[in-house]
Design an enzyme around this catalytic site. Structure first.
Site, PDB file in Angstrom:
ATOM      1  N   SER A 260      32.408  -0.321  46.618  1.00 24.23           N
ATOM      2  CA  SER A 260      33.964  -0.146  46.628  1.00 24.23           C
ATOM      3  C   SER A 260      34.388   0.080  45.083  1.00 24.23           C
ATOM      4  O   SER A 260      33.355  -0.115  44.089  1.00 24.23           O
ATOM      5  CB  SER A 260      34.533  -1.254  47.033  1.00 24.23           C
ATOM      6  OG  SER A 260      34.385  -2.363  45.987  1.00 24.23           O
ATOM      7  N   LYS A 261      35.284   0.470  44.689  1.00 28.98           N
ATOM      8  CA  LYS A 261      35.754   0.855  43.162  1.00 28.98           C
ATOM      9  C   LYS A 261      35.965  -0.666  42.678  1.00 28.98           C
ATOM     10  O   LYS A 261      35.486  -0.507  41.331  1.00 28.98           O
ATOM     11  CB  LYS A 261      37.114   1.565  43.310  1.00 28.98           C
ATOM     12  CG  LYS A 261      37.698   1.787  41.908  1.00 28.98           C
ATOM     13  CD  LYS A 261      38.843   2.202  41.980  1.00 28.98           C
ATOM     14  CE  LYS A 261      39.561   2.073  40.689  1.00 28.98           C
ATOM     15  NZ  LYS A 261      39.839   0.546  40.261  1.00 28.98           N
ATOM     16  N   ARG A 262      36.085  -1.353  43.459  1.00 29.69           N
ATOM     17  CA  ARG A 262      36.079  -2.675  42.741  1.00 29.69           C
ATOM     18  C   ARG A 262      34.941  -3.327  42.272  1.00 29.69           C
ATOM     19  O   ARG A 262      34.582  -3.889  41.102  1.00 29.69           O
ATOM     20  CB  ARG A 262      36.968  -3.722  43.526  1.00 29.69           C
ATOM     21  CG  ARG A 262      37.899  -4.703  43.251  1.00 29.69           C
ATOM     22  CD  ARG A 262      38.727  -5.629  44.154  1.00 29.69           C
ATOM     23  NE  ARG A 262      39.276  -4.730  45.487  1.00 29.69           N
ATOM     24  CZ  ARG A 262      38.675  -5.055  46.590  1.00 29.69           C
ATOM     25  NH1 ARG A 262      37.980  -5.979  46.870  1.00 29.69           N
ATOM     26  NH2 ARG A 262      39.213  -4.386  47.427  1.00 29.69           N
TER      27      ARG A 262
END
Ligand code: GLU
Length: 502
Positions: A260-262
């Site tokens: 994910s972007k996280r």
């Protein structure tokens, strides 16, 4: 007759383009080009609540940077335009009506509050086989009640009626036979209260309308496949059904689950293709492009996340990928993303690209740092000399700035303690031996002979010489640097450094 290959990349314009999205576009594109087919870009913007201004233009620009050029798109138009679902709104309702008339779908009048209450009451509430008969819909209300509600424009949705106790199967091009139990699938909304179709109805209607033959999409869409297959059947289009391939997930480097972007933020690497600025918050998320990745490397490394050609070869150009791509060699298992490996790809691509082809990009990198370059021939010489030391295009500035500006500072601790009058005398004596047109090896030879004559070891003089030219302890061979700089520049740098070292 063989079906003509037509594929589509169908992103929703909701924000930055994740590398998984680019890989999906890429696999569609490779398959299309390999089979002389058509690659369609379709914008799935039916969810007005998630629409983000500028996201479509951004996606188009990311694809163009990667060299993925659609044959049909909202920008280019084409035989099946429009290619934005919001502009096709009027085409979907007829299908919802047809499904209701044929008993495959129904009106549901439950208010958001009623649905919330149900969700609170029943953990993991699914609107479907087990619950639909206790809800407010055209299956439980009388015909008169339904007519009256519709006449009064009572907000409602249309839901698919999943059949009881059936199995829905299809042959996935990557996974083989996949089977779903209909009892476990909820009655997905097909048409929303605002009259917009949901993704499920729109995707099927448009894949059919645009004569899509093959669908490559992320594994996260696999649970939706039974709904889509039933819609193809219920609408009477079974014979036209495309082939599906659900691509393996790109996994986080540490642990399981989709990258994910996280994860990127947490581990310090980008997951978007290009810089993305959220128009609401103004927050900017860095992309691979701006970090200094070559598009050739980005496309190459993405393809290798889930595909190989069956040999050890890792470096492929886009034309080569088109030639070699085969669905049979896409793996079922998810691929862990490894940023170090991604940089390795970029490094290899920088190494194998000729200076002339790097010139424009490298010039932009220098311009961004307000460094004036000399003529292109000189810049290309510099690029050739330092490109093997660059992992990222942005490294060219750090690795090459000293060619354009003499060092403003020196790594004095590296020379000062061992600096002597004799060494200074050596460099003064070396200056007249610098001549343009003398190759690096010859300059080195003169350096060594002179050192011996001065009773010094050439080894002790190399580092000071490097620091005179570069300012620090890095860079390619110091005599190559001197040749590239030319005799006058080299002399001037020696003279300036002699003052600083004294
Ligand atoms: N609009 C969907 C997405 O955002 C497309 C899924 C599909 O390819 O069917 O990924």
């Amino acid at each position: 007759m063989e079906k003509k290959v037509r594929v589509r990349f169908a992103p929703s314009p909701t924000g930055g383009l994740h590398l998984g999205g680019v890989r999906t576009a890429l696999f569609n594109y490779l398959f299309a080009k390999k089979h002389n087919g058509t690659f369609v870009l379709r914008v799935e913007d039916t969810d007005q609540t998630r629409f983000v201004a500028g996201a479509e233009e951004y996606i188009v620009s990311c694809l163009a940077w990667c060299g993925i050029h659609p044959d049909e798109s909202p920008q280019l138009g084409g035989e099946f335009e429009p290619y934005r679902q919001s502009e096709r709104k009027s085409t979907y309702k007829q299908y919802a009506d047809q499904l209701i008339a044929d008993g495959f779908a129904y009106y549901a009048f439950d208010t958001p509050e009623e649905l919330d209450a149900k969700r609170k009451e029943i953990p993991n509430f699914l609107y479907g086989l087990a619950s639909r008969m206790s809800m407010r819909n055209s299956l439980t209300l009388s015909e008169e009640e339904v007519d009256a509600l519709l006449k009064n424009n009572t907000p409602h949705v249309v839901r698919i009626k999943m059949p009881a106790d059936e199995q829905v199967s299809f042959v996935d091009m990557i996974r083989g036979l996949v089977t779903f139990e209909t009892n476990l699938v909820d009655d997905k909304v097909l048409l929303k209260a605002d009259g917009m179709p949901t993704y499920h109805l729109a995707v099927v209607a448009d894949d059919r309308a645009m004569q899509i033959s093959h669908i490559f999409r992320g594994e996260e869409w696999l649970p939706s496949a039974p709904v889509h297959i039933l819609l193809w059947k219920y609408l009477g289009w079974e014979d036209e059904m495309p082939n599906w391939a659900h691509l393996p997930l790109i996994l986080k480097p540490d642990g399981n689950g989709k990258l994910s972007k996280r994860d990127g933020d947490r581990l310090g690497f980008p997951v978007y293709a290009q810089n993305w600025t959220d128009p609401k918050t103004g927050d900017m998320t860095k992309g691979f492009k701006e970090l200094g990745f070559m598009p050739e490397a980005f496309v190459n490394l993405l393809t290798m996340l889930g595909w190989n050609d069956g040999t050890d070869q890792e470096l492929f150009s886009l034309p080569e990928l088109i030639e070699k791509f085969s669905v049979e060699r896409i793996s079922k298992a998810g691929a862990k993303f490894d940023f170090e490996k991604a940089k390795w790809y970029n490094h290899e691509w920088i190494k194998k690209t000729d200076a002339v082809d790097l010139l424009n990009t490298v010039k932009q990198e220098f311009a961004a740092k307000n460094i004036d370059l000399a003529d292109d021939n000189f810049t290309m010489k510099v690029i050739s000399l330092i490109k093997d030391r660059c992992n990222l295009l942005t490294d060219f500035v750090a690795q090459g700035a000293y060619f354009f500006n003499a060092p403003a500072e020196y790594d004095l601790p590296a020379v000062k303690s061992k600096w002597t009058e004799e060494k200074a005398a050596f460099f003064n004596a070396y200056i007249p031996m610098l001549e343009d047109g003398v190759p690096a090896l010859e300059l080195e030879e003169r350096f060594k002979i002179l050192a011996t004559e001065h009773n010094l070891k050439p080894g002790e003089l190399m580092l000071p010489f490097r620091i005179m030219m570069v300012g620090g302890k890095f860079g390619p061979g110091v005599f190559d640097i001197a040749v590239t700089l030319g005799a006058d520049n080299t002399k001037n740098r020696i003279l300036a450094a002699l003052i600083a070292f004294a």
